[in-house]
Motif scaffolding. Structure first.
Motif, PDB file in Angstrom:
ATOM      1  N   GLU A  17       6.499  -2.755 -10.233  1.00 19.86           N
ATOM      2  CA  GLU A  17       6.312  -1.659  -9.281  1.00 19.86           C
ATOM      3  C   GLU A  17       6.865  -0.330  -9.773  1.00 19.86           C
ATOM      4  OE1 GLU A  17       8.267  -2.831  -5.660  1.00 19.86           O
ATOM      5  OE2 GLU A  17      10.243  -2.203  -6.363  1.00 19.86           O
ATOM      6  N   ASP A  21       1.823   3.108 -12.813  1.00 21.17           N
ATOM      7  CA  ASP A  21       0.862   3.107 -11.706  1.00 21.17           C
ATOM      8  C   ASP A  21      -0.510   3.508 -12.234  1.00 21.17           C
ATOM      9  OD1 ASP A  21      -0.542   3.486  -9.347  1.00 21.17           O
ATOM     10  OD2 ASP A  21       0.472   5.373  -8.849  1.00 21.17           O
ATOM     11  N   ASP A  25      -1.356   5.381  -6.270  1.00 23.30           N
ATOM     12  CA  ASP A  25      -0.786   5.144  -4.934  1.00 23.30           C
ATOM     13  C   ASP A  25       0.737   5.224  -4.931  1.00 23.30           C
ATOM     14  OD1 ASP A  25      -0.076   2.801  -6.207  1.00 23.30           O
ATOM     15  OD2 ASP A  25      -0.957   1.459  -4.713  1.00 23.30           O
ATOM     16  N   VAL A  27       2.808   3.280  -6.666  1.00 23.48           N
ATOM     17  CA  VAL A  27       3.433   1.983  -6.959  1.00 23.48           C
ATOM     18  C   VAL A  27       2.871   1.445  -8.273  1.00 23.48           C
ATOM     19  CG1 VAL A  27       3.862  -0.363  -6.145  1.00 23.48           C
ATOM     20  CG2 VAL A  27       3.615   1.504  -4.490  1.00 23.48           C
ATOM     21  N   ASP A  29       1.611  -1.225 -11.039  1.00 21.05           N
ATOM     22  CA  ASP A  29       0.726  -2.359 -10.778  1.00 21.05           C
ATOM     23  C   ASP A  29       0.383  -3.082 -12.080  1.00 21.05           C
ATOM     24  OD1 ASP A  29      -1.306  -0.629 -11.915  1.00 21.05           O
ATOM     25  OD2 ASP A  29      -1.505   0.282  -9.935  1.00 21.05           O
ATOM     26  N   ASP A  55       4.448 -12.207  -2.937  1.00 22.83           N
ATOM     27  CA  ASP A  55       4.368 -11.538  -1.637  1.00 22.83           C
ATOM     28  C   ASP A  55       5.751 -11.520  -0.997  1.00 22.83           C
ATOM     29  OD1 ASP A  55       3.180 -10.392   0.652  1.00 22.83           O
ATOM     30  OD2 ASP A  55       3.100 -12.369   1.599  1.00 22.83           O
ATOM     31  N   ASN A  58      10.123  -7.283   0.787  1.00 27.25           N
ATOM     32  CA  ASN A  58      10.738  -6.347  -0.165  1.00 27.25           C
ATOM     33  C   ASN A  58      12.019  -5.717   0.364  1.00 27.25           C
ATOM     34  OD1 ASN A  58      10.496  -5.490  -2.836  1.00 27.25           O
ATOM     35  ND2 ASN A  58       9.622  -3.513  -2.264  1.00 27.25           N
ATOM     36  N   ASP A  72       2.315  -9.874  -4.508  1.00 27.92           N
ATOM     37  CA  ASP A  72       2.615  -8.675  -3.734  1.00 27.92           C
ATOM     38  C   ASP A  72       1.382  -7.768  -3.830  1.00 27.92           C
ATOM     39  OD1 ASP A  72       3.433  -6.169  -2.845  1.00 27.92           O
ATOM     40  OD2 ASP A  72       5.399  -6.273  -3.818  1.00 27.92           O
ATOM     41  N   ARG A  74       0.673  -4.804  -3.356  1.00 27.17           N
ATOM     42  CA  ARG A  74       0.825  -3.475  -3.951  1.00 27.17           C
ATOM     43  C   ARG A  74       0.627  -3.508  -5.465  1.00 27.17           C
ATOM     44  NH1 ARG A  74       6.550  -1.920  -3.002  1.00 27.17           N
ATOM     45  NH2 ARG A  74       6.737  -4.052  -3.757  1.00 27.17           N
ATOM     46  N   SER A 405       3.065   8.073 -12.365  1.00 20.88           N
ATOM     47  CA  SER A 405       2.040   8.062 -11.321  1.00 20.88           C
ATOM     48  C   SER A 405       1.554   9.476 -11.052  1.00 20.88           C
ATOM     49  CB  SER A 405       2.616   7.461 -10.040  1.00 20.88           C
ATOM     50  OG  SER A 405       1.700   7.560  -8.964  1.00 20.88           O
ATOM     51  N   LYS A 411       5.346   9.886  -2.202  1.00 26.35           N
ATOM     52  CA  LYS A 411       4.653   8.602  -2.117  1.00 26.35           C
ATOM     53  C   LYS A 411       5.148   7.603  -3.168  1.00 26.35           C
ATOM     54  CE  LYS A 411       1.703   9.701   1.173  1.00 26.35           C
ATOM     55  NZ  LYS A 411       1.719   9.022   2.506  1.00 26.35           N
ATOM     56  N   ILE A 413       7.184   4.841  -5.148  1.00 29.77           N
ATOM     57  CA  ILE A 413       7.968   3.672  -4.754  1.00 29.77           C
ATOM     58  C   ILE A 413       9.460   3.890  -4.979  1.00 29.77           C
ATOM     59  CG2 ILE A 413       7.616   2.602  -7.031  1.00 29.77           C
ATOM     60  CD1 ILE A 413       7.995   0.706  -3.709  1.00 29.77           C
TER      61      ILE A 413
END
Length: 542
Positions: A17, A21, A25, A27, A29, A55, A58, A72, A74, A405, A411, A413
């Motif tokens: 995370e 990114d 978004d 986060v 990935d 999942d 968090n 997860d 995200r 990102s 926005k 993380i």
């Protein structure tokens, strides 16, 4: 790679995370990580350890798992993960994933069923008491370490046990049904292509918790874990978090039949005491206290990880020494035992000291484990709470958000460090790639030397008598050859004399500079302030 690939791996730990990114978004990935694999391969990394990817609500960086069979969202989905595994395999990079099965999240289906009905088959998946046990005041996550390990649940009308946070109820590992579920989880992820698991909080799985009773040796469970993973995937390994004294390590390695690898927290603590004192003696003493390990076993050597630098192996006075040197301000410390800073800032971004520390990482007996951002000298953000200070986003470039990102800053993380000595404007991958003298290029060079001279990861080791308390010398020897490493912890140039029985064919192979060749007759060597030298002898019959 050989079946003992982990003996000579370069392991790189990252949190998906906060790494890269791909979709804007905010986060990190799997797609972003997949696109960065060529960077890691070029660095010399051949194994990545992913912090929890399951999942999760968090509330504890993913160590509170809601569903072990779901990703997860995200980070992506199982399809993205399969693509990541394939891309890593093409580059010769293995993937280990974090497996936290000492506990789950409160939101896990098992716990939700367990709390609703005391007759549910899931009730015994957890540890319950009708009354809070007496003498319950040793929760390690409370600010003073004196909080409760029992939490009352109004739905269950009973207390449940939690080693860590109250939102992480402990599983009853003595229950065969729980063990069966863990095997199912392992089986699923091995079939997804992972090369093993980092077992979180391994010793806590067997500690006394309420009425839990293991009918047999609890370590038989770990023996079964090892048998299972090796049957499912021959190359798969178990790397355990075992933060205990060295005399306990054999309990978790067994007779080459439990964990393949253990993190060496003990040597880690005394490495920092030696760095603080600028004297090798504490580390030499710690190495001498370590047991020699069997051929199929390995220790994982690290400097910093994703948590605090936990100094609980040191005495109170020794902790104060390390705090005074590396975390003099109260907000740099945590839990009365740890430091919430990254290594570069602890060493004041002093290049000589940083190179000394990482030379130790790559030559101490075991497999080196790097954490993302260490290769460029990332710092921390002490304005963030607790452990998150060292979990800022990866710094790829001097562009917006450090290239992590394209999302708006609010926005993200986690924070990108945007000001000060360790900001992404000054510390980033792209700029260091372009500078032949950068720390990143030094790190890549050093990793490639470590992979070439495999002796440091194999065989038995011996602490050498250097005749100078400022200099650590150690020798690792196997049928593959001999590796010798020398490190000067002080700010003074030193000359030492070794006392090796056989010096034939021993040569210098790496160091902080090109020294005069090792004199095999006098065995005298010079070391610059904070200097290091690697010597080597290869067995000619191999």
């Amino acid at each position: 790679m050989s079946k003992y690939w982990y003996k000579n791996a370069i392991i790189y730990c990252l949190d998906v995370e906060t790494f890269k990114d791909s979709n804007g978004d905010g986060v990190g990935d799997f797609e972003g990580l997949k696109n960065a694999l060529t960077y890691l391969s070029g660095l010399g990394v051949n194994c990545i350890w992913l912090l929890p990817i399951f999942d999760t609500p968090n509330r504890d960086n993913g160590y509170d798992v809601r569903d072990y069979y779901k990703i997860d969202p995200r980070l992506g989905d199982l399809g993205h993960f399969a693509q990541l595994v394939d891309a890593a395999d093409e580059l010769g990079i293995k993937i280990l994933i974090d497996l936290a099965v000492n506990h789950t999240s409160l939101e896990h289906f098992w716990f939700q069923e367990a709390r609703k009905d005391k007759n549910s088959k899931y009730r015994d998946f957890y540890i319950w008491e009708n009354k809070r046990p007496k003498g319950d005041n040793n929760n390690m996550m409370s600010p003073d370490g004196n909080g409760s390990n029992w939490k009352y649940d109004r739905t269950a009308k009973a207390y449940y046990f939690h080693t860590f946070f109250p939102h992480q109820p402990d599983l009853n590992i003595s229950n065969p049904a729980v063990q069966k579920e863990i095997f199912r989880i392992m089986h699923f992820w091995l079939k997804m292509g992972v090369s093993g698991f980092r077992i979180d909080a391994a010793p806590h799985m067997f500690t006394e918790k309420g009425q839990v009773d293991f009918e047999e040796d609890p370590h038989e469970i770990f023996r079964n874990f090892r048998d299972f993973v090796e049957v499912q995937r021959k190359e798969a390994i178990l790397l355990a978090e075992v933060d205990l004294a060295p005399e306990k390590y054999s309990d978790f390695l067994g007779d080459e039949d439990q964990m393949h690898m253990l993190f060496n927290f003990y040597v880690n603590n005394f490495t920092f005491l030696a760095l603080a004192r600028e004297e090798a003696t504490p580390l030499a003493t710690a190495l001498n206290a370590m047991p020699q390990i069997d051929p199929k076993e390995q220790m994982a050597i690290f400097l910093r990880n994703h948590d605090e630098l936990n100094l609980d192996k040191l005495s109170e006075e020794e902790k104060k020494e390390v705090f005074s040197k590396f975390a003099p301000d109260e907000n740099m410390q945590i839990f009365d035992r740890g430091i919430r800073r990254r290594l570069a800032s602890m060493l004041n971004n002093d290049r000589k000291k940083m190179e000394l520390a990482y030379s130790l990482l790559f030559t101490l007996p075991g497999t080196p484990v790097l954490r993302y951002g260490q290769e460029i000298g990332m710092g921390e953000d002490l304005s963030l709470e607790g452990r998150t200070s060292v979990r800022t986003t990866m710094q790829w470039s001097n562009s917006k958000n450090g290239g992590f990102s394209t999302a708006p800053k609010n926005k993200l993380i986690r924070n990108s460090i945007s000001s000060g000595e360790y900001s992404y404007k000054k510390v980033n991958v792209n700029d260091q790639h372009l500078d032949p003298d950068s720390f990143l290029n030094w790190m890549s060079r050093t990793i490639h030397f470590r992979r070439e001279y495999r002796e440091f990861g194999w065989g038995n080791y011996e602490v050498l008598d250097t005749g100078d308390k400022r200099v650590l010398g150690h020798k690792t020897e196997s049928e593959k050859g001999i590796g010798i490493a020398l490190h000067n912890f002080s700010s003074k140039e030193v000359t030492i004399k070794l006392k090796l029985d056989d010096t034939k064919d021993i040569i210098d192979v790496y160091g902080n500079k090109r020294y005069e060749a090792f004199d095999t007759k006098s065995q005298e060597l010079k070391l610059d302030p904070y200097g290091f030298r690697w010597l080597h002898k290869k067995s000619k019959y191999l």
